[in-house]
Structure formats: C-alpha cells, structure tokens
Design a protein around this motif. Structure first.
Motif, PDB file in Angstrom:
ATOM      1  N   GLN A 106      46.857  46.600  51.667  1.00  0.00           N
ATOM      2  CA  GLN A 106      47.011  45.155  51.513  1.00  0.00           C
ATOM      3  C   GLN A 106      46.331  44.679  50.243  1.00  0.00           C
ATOM      4  O   GLN A 106      45.181  45.004  49.967  1.00  0.00           O
ATOM      5  CB  GLN A 106      46.404  44.434  52.713  1.00  0.00           C
ATOM      6  N   LEU A 107      47.069  43.903  49.449  1.00  0.00           N
ATOM      7  CA  LEU A 107      46.542  43.308  48.222  1.00  0.00           C
ATOM      8  C   LEU A 107      46.835  41.819  48.241  1.00  0.00           C
ATOM      9  O   LEU A 107      47.992  41.413  48.396  1.00  0.00           O
ATOM     10  CB  LEU A 107      47.202  43.947  46.993  1.00  0.00           C
ATOM     11  N   HIS A 148      51.542  45.403  51.845  1.00  0.00           N
ATOM     12  CA  HIS A 148      51.510  43.941  51.864  1.00  0.00           C
ATOM     13  C   HIS A 148      50.867  43.475  50.575  1.00  0.00           C
ATOM     14  O   HIS A 148      49.702  43.784  50.296  1.00  0.00           O
ATOM     15  CB  HIS A 148      50.706  43.435  53.070  1.00  0.00           C
ATOM     16  N   MET A 149      51.625  42.729  49.760  1.00  0.00           N
ATOM     17  CA  MET A 149      51.103  42.182  48.517  1.00  0.00           C
ATOM     18  C   MET A 149      51.462  40.709  48.474  1.00  0.00           C
ATOM     19  O   MET A 149      52.637  40.351  48.644  1.00  0.00           O
ATOM     20  CB  MET A 149      51.698  42.920  47.310  1.00  0.00           C
ATOM     21  N   ALA A 150      50.457  39.855  48.247  1.00  0.00           N
ATOM     22  CA  ALA A 150      50.717  38.419  48.346  1.00  0.00           C
ATOM     23  C   ALA A 150      49.834  37.619  47.407  1.00  0.00           C
ATOM     24  O   ALA A 150      48.646  37.927  47.226  1.00  0.00           O
ATOM     25  CB  ALA A 150      50.491  37.947  49.783  1.00  0.00           C
ATOM     26  N   GLN A 170      43.393  49.806  53.850  1.00  0.00           N
ATOM     27  CA  GLN A 170      42.729  49.408  52.615  1.00  0.00           C
ATOM     28  C   GLN A 170      43.095  47.963  52.322  1.00  0.00           C
ATOM     29  O   GLN A 170      44.273  47.631  52.196  1.00  0.00           O
ATOM     30  CB  GLN A 170      43.132  50.288  51.438  1.00  0.00           C
ATOM     31  N   ARG A 171      42.068  47.114  52.216  1.00  0.00           N
ATOM     32  CA  ARG A 171      42.266  45.695  51.915  1.00  0.00           C
ATOM     33  C   ARG A 171      41.607  45.381  50.589  1.00  0.00           C
ATOM     34  O   ARG A 171      40.433  45.672  50.385  1.00  0.00           O
ATOM     35  CB  ARG A 171      41.658  44.811  53.012  1.00  0.00           C
ATOM     36  N   LEU A 226      38.759  50.453  54.103  1.00  0.00           N
ATOM     37  CA  LEU A 226      38.148  50.122  52.822  1.00  0.00           C
ATOM     38  C   LEU A 226      38.412  48.648  52.557  1.00  0.00           C
ATOM     39  O   LEU A 226      39.556  48.202  52.600  1.00  0.00           O
ATOM     40  CB  LEU A 226      38.738  50.957  51.684  1.00  0.00           C
ATOM     41  N   ASP A 227      37.366  47.913  52.284  1.00  0.00           N
ATOM     42  CA  ASP A 227      37.474  46.469  52.057  1.00  0.00           C
ATOM     43  C   ASP A 227      36.876  46.161  50.686  1.00  0.00           C
ATOM     44  O   ASP A 227      35.668  46.291  50.485  1.00  0.00           O
ATOM     45  CB  ASP A 227      36.715  45.720  53.153  1.00  0.00           C
ATOM     46  N   ILE A 228      37.720  45.768  49.753  1.00  0.00           N
ATOM     47  CA  ILE A 228      37.309  45.559  48.368  1.00  0.00           C
ATOM     48  C   ILE A 228      37.573  44.108  47.987  1.00  0.00           C
ATOM     49  O   ILE A 228      38.676  43.599  48.191  1.00  0.00           O
ATOM     50  CB  ILE A 228      38.095  46.489  47.412  1.00  0.00           C
ATOM     51  N   ARG A 229      36.558  43.467  47.446  1.00  0.00           N
ATOM     52  CA  ARG A 229      36.698  42.077  46.991  1.00  0.00           C
ATOM     53  C   ARG A 229      36.196  41.987  45.561  1.00  0.00           C
ATOM     54  O   ARG A 229      35.067  42.403  45.266  1.00  0.00           O
ATOM     55  CB  ARG A 229      35.931  41.117  47.899  1.00  0.00           C
TER      56      ARG A 229
END
Length: 276
Positions: free
Chosen positions: A121-122, A157-159, A91-92, A59-62
């Motif tokens: 990943q966020l 991963h949160m950055a 999930q990105r 899942l790729d969310i922008r």
C-alpha cells in the motif's frame, strides 16, 4: 513471531542543506545520509535486515518532507514477500510532502514469491508546490530459478485521495488476468512510475513531459509494452509490463532521469547503491 517494523523519516531544510531525522521501531532503518549532488538533496538507503516479509509481518513507513527540502530514498535490494502459511504480509508506505518539497521515492522491486499473500500500500499527500517522483515495480515468481507464481495473491493499493486511486488483487490462479491479453498477457513484472504535483501542471508542461517520455519509450525495447497518461492536471502515470525486472527497471531509470531534467532542470544522477 511476526515482525512489526516502523520507520518515520522527517526531512527538513536548514542552512541550505536537507537533513533527515528518523525514528525506527524494529528491523527497519536508513543508512547514513549521502550528498552526491550537493547539500540541497539528501540521498538515503532504506534497509530491512531480515530481507523480506512472511505472513503476519508488517512494514510501516512514513516519510515527511518539509518545505523546500529535497529527499531521495531507495533500497539496496528487492523487498521479498515470501510464502505464507495463511496470514497476510503487509507493507504500508505514506508519503507527505509540504509546500515546495520534493521527494524521489525509488525503492527497488518487490518480489512476490509463489504462495505469498501480500498487501502493498502506497498513499500520498502533497501540499501546493510539492512534487514527487515515485515508482513501484513488482515481479511475480522467480522465473530464472524455475519457481513460477502459480499460487497466492498480491494486492496493490496506490492512492492520492481526491486525485488518483489504483487498487487491484492479482491471484496466481486467475489465468485470464495473469495470461490474457487484457491482463498481464503472460508477462510477470509490472510497474508504475508517477510524477505528482501539488500545484497543477499547465497544459504545455503536461504535453512537453508526455512527448519527452514517449521519446524515451520509442528508443527502448520494452517501450512497446508501456503507456504514459496524464489522468488529471496534477499527474503523469507511466505503466508497463515486462517478462522480468531488469528491462523495466532500466527503462524506469531512464524516464526518471528524463523527468528530472525536463521538469526540474536537474541531471539524472543515480543513487550510488544502484551501481553495486
């Protein structure tokens, strides 16, 4: 066949109303926009009809929020990372806030099923004057269903490049991490709640927000398992543990309402979907 689902949300302010334009590819989309707080704040519910991810799915969310727009995005239910046959489910999410924008990124919890291999990943990008309230809550296994998390792994991963980075992998077989006093201490739900500001908070603002947050924690049974810090002048980060999702989610909602009132002068209006 693995699913690849992409969703781009673009919020803009026009005629004092926040509007959203979106493009999707695959089974990921938003329901119609709601305005329970008036035209300035657009509420959307992000829907993933398959209901979860298996190995190989992505899942790729922008999300982009343009100047002066204010968006709130949540989900109708948990994001489920199911048992894998060897491939990773990913999930990105990338959140971009332009100058003066506000975003509340409030998805319901992620569930790491036994034997999953998941990567969540966020990443954040905030211009000066932009402000974000975002949370992440992850539960391991299904204790009420008698399905503990005894195999598999979950990478978080949160950055916000230049300001904040949290990265770690929780492996079910790592007893020291899952059950030790310096790890999850036997708890099976963890969460982070972030207030991020493109323009630095003053020391007075930080102290007032920290004090208000601690006051909320002191009145909640789960508060003793939580801690609030200001890792830099741009952020507050609240972290917590719980045996299951519900007490942590309830507390995160209370703190989010506190921050809204304390920092934005807005009531703690909850999305309608949370009451269903």
């Amino acid at each position: 066949m693995p699913w690849l689902a992409q969703l781009d949300l673009d919020y803009s302010m026009a005629a004092e109303r926040t509007r959203v334009h979106f493009h999707h590819d695959g089974p990921l989309r938003v329901l119609r926009s709601l305005y329970p707080e008036g035209d300035a704040i657009c509420h959307n519910v992000l829907v993933h009809p398959p209901g979860g991810l298996v190995g190989g799915d992505t899942l790729d969310i922008r999300v982009r929020v343009q100047p002066q727009a204010h968006a709130l995005v949540t989900t109708p239910g948990a994001t489920r990372f199911y048992k894998t046959q060897g491939e990773t489910a990913t999930q990105r999410t990338h959140l971009q806030l332009d100058a003066g924008a506000r975003l509340e990124w409030l998805p319901l919890e992620a569930l790491a099923y036994n034997a999953c291999d998941a990567h969540n990943q966020l990443t954040l990008a905030l211009a000066p004057g932009a402000e974000l309230i975002a949370w992440d809550i992850t539960a391991f296994g299904l204790p009420h269903a008698g399905e503990p998390f005894v195999q598999g792994q979950f990478t978080q991963h949160m950055a916000w490049p230049g300001h904040w980075l949290e990265h770690g992998t929780l492996r079910a077989e790592d007893a020291r991490l899952m059950d030790g006093p310096l790890g999850l201490a036997g708890q099976r739900c963890m969460g982070s709640l972030v207030l991020a500001c493109g323009t630095p908070l003053t020391r007075v603002q930080r102290e007032q927000l920290l004090d208000a947050t601690r006051a909320v924690l002191d009145t909640h049974p789960q508060g003793a398992w939580c801690g609030i810090t200001a890792p830099n002048e741009h952020m507050l980060v609240l972290r917590g543990l719980a045996p299951v999702v519900e007490p942590l989610m309830q507390l995160w909602q209370q703190v989010r309402a506190c921050w809204r009132q304390q920092h934005w002068g807005l009531p703690g209006t909850a999305p309608r979907i949370w009451s269903m």
